[in-house]
Design a protein around this motif. Sequence first.
Motif, PDB file in Angstrom:
ATOM      1  N   UNK A 403       0.813  -1.221   0.000  1.00  0.00           N
ATOM      2  CA  UNK A 403       0.000   0.000   0.000  1.00  0.00           C
ATOM      3  C   UNK A 403       0.846   1.271   0.000  1.00  0.00           C
ATOM      4  N   UNK A 404       2.127   1.138   0.329  1.00  0.00           N
ATOM      5  CA  UNK A 404       3.000   2.312   0.436  1.00  0.00           C
ATOM      6  C   UNK A 404       3.793   2.518  -0.843  1.00  0.00           C
ATOM      7  N   UNK A 405       3.149   2.322  -1.972  1.00  0.00           N
ATOM      8  CA  UNK A 405       3.769   2.503  -3.273  1.00  0.00           C
ATOM      9  C   UNK A 405       3.035   3.584  -4.051  1.00  0.00           C
ATOM     10  N   UNK A 406       3.681   4.085  -5.088  1.00  0.00           N
ATOM     11  CA  UNK A 406       3.108   5.146  -5.928  1.00  0.00           C
ATOM     12  C   UNK A 406       2.719   6.357  -5.089  1.00  0.00           C
ATOM     13  N   UNK A 407       3.631   6.773  -4.224  1.00  0.00           N
ATOM     14  CA  UNK A 407       3.351   7.899  -3.334  1.00  0.00           C
ATOM     15  C   UNK A 407       3.620   9.214  -4.023  1.00  0.00           C
ATOM     16  N   UNK A 408       2.999  10.273  -3.517  1.00  0.00           N
ATOM     17  CA  UNK A 408       3.237  11.624  -4.016  1.00  0.00           C
ATOM     18  C   UNK A 408       4.061  12.375  -2.973  1.00  0.00           C
TER      19      UNK A 408
END
Length: 414
Positions: A403-408
Amino acid sequence: MTTTNKTRREFLLTGAAGLALTVAAPAYLRAQSAPLKIGHLTPTTGFLGPLGEYAQMGIQLAVEHINANGGAGGRQVELIMEDSVNPQTASTKAERMFERDQVDMIIGEISSASCLTISQVAARYKKCFVNTGGNSDSLRGKDCNRYMFHVETQNSMYVNAEGQFFKGEGLVDGKNWFTMTADYAFGHDLLAAAKAFLDANGGNLVGDELVPTDATDFSSYLLKIRQAEPDVVALNLAGTQITNFFKQYSEFGLDFTLGGFGFDTVSAWAAGAQNFRGTWPNVWNHLVPNDPSQAFVKAFSDAYEKPPENQAWGDYNAGLIMAQAVAAAGDASGDALVDYLESSEAQFDLMKNRKGYFRPEDHQLIQEIYAITALPADQVKNEWDIFTTSEPLPGAGEPLETLAQSVTGGTCSL
């Protein structure tokens, strides 16, 4: 509300998850140890005030627990609490806590903007600040620093979790979305993550409204929603904003699918079963069905005559984590604690199925989260159990960092 037979006294002596919070030391050494001073800053007034009240209850119970177990590495904990009010006041009070009160660390906060100002002060003093409520990705990105750690999950983690639910319901690809966003750092950051998710998954944003944090009348926004007729209304709001929106949404008789990308259960409780609806991401809730969670629920309920909200969970666990860190590091200095918290041996029982750990590159606590779904009003039996909770996310067979992927929020450079 589910409870266990474990008494509050037993809970205080054993810990919510069996954590060993002390290191063996002769009594005379413990007697000579200076107290560990923890500063706690969080808003207890304004639109985030209801969350701040739970935060203070959580950290107070944590300190009681830690001291009942012999302290943090043999050091009894002293707690100094203040209302942070706003970013400028938070900065001033953080400075005073380090300078006048000589605190060893600061725990707390909910506002992402205040988290930033506190972290800047903490970095100047080379002391740790543990963020328990600020979600902004930028705090883990371009605004990160060596001495700031995050127990609260970041916006992108919530967006990815909630987004998976909406995808499973067929409500993303080719569907029309209308967002309502709190007009400050948290909301802006969450909106950026939501837009990135919709762009990547074929969702259409047909309405996007920025809402002042002091707004209480949502009628003009609700008229726009009615006119847009979206498939999904997604809230990027916070605190009492969400509660007020729920109530007025019901009064307008709207029935579009409702959800959001960040949520605190106090908003559901304040709205009541007759107004609360939708599915929402949640870092933890009082219905999580395992023994450590239910022991915590019982201890908190015994102390405060109501179940803990997720903000109480965050501040409580932050206290336990830092007590464990002080005991393991043998030191409360900022650099010693950073070295331990970044190490592979630093893993933490969080009342969840899997242990959590801080990701070294941005200091985010990697952990499971949940989705809660409103119960139909006719199925509600009390004022607290007005939703159901999902199994932990990500699923047992998926890596914890899913869930901690593709962060801004830019790139962290510690």
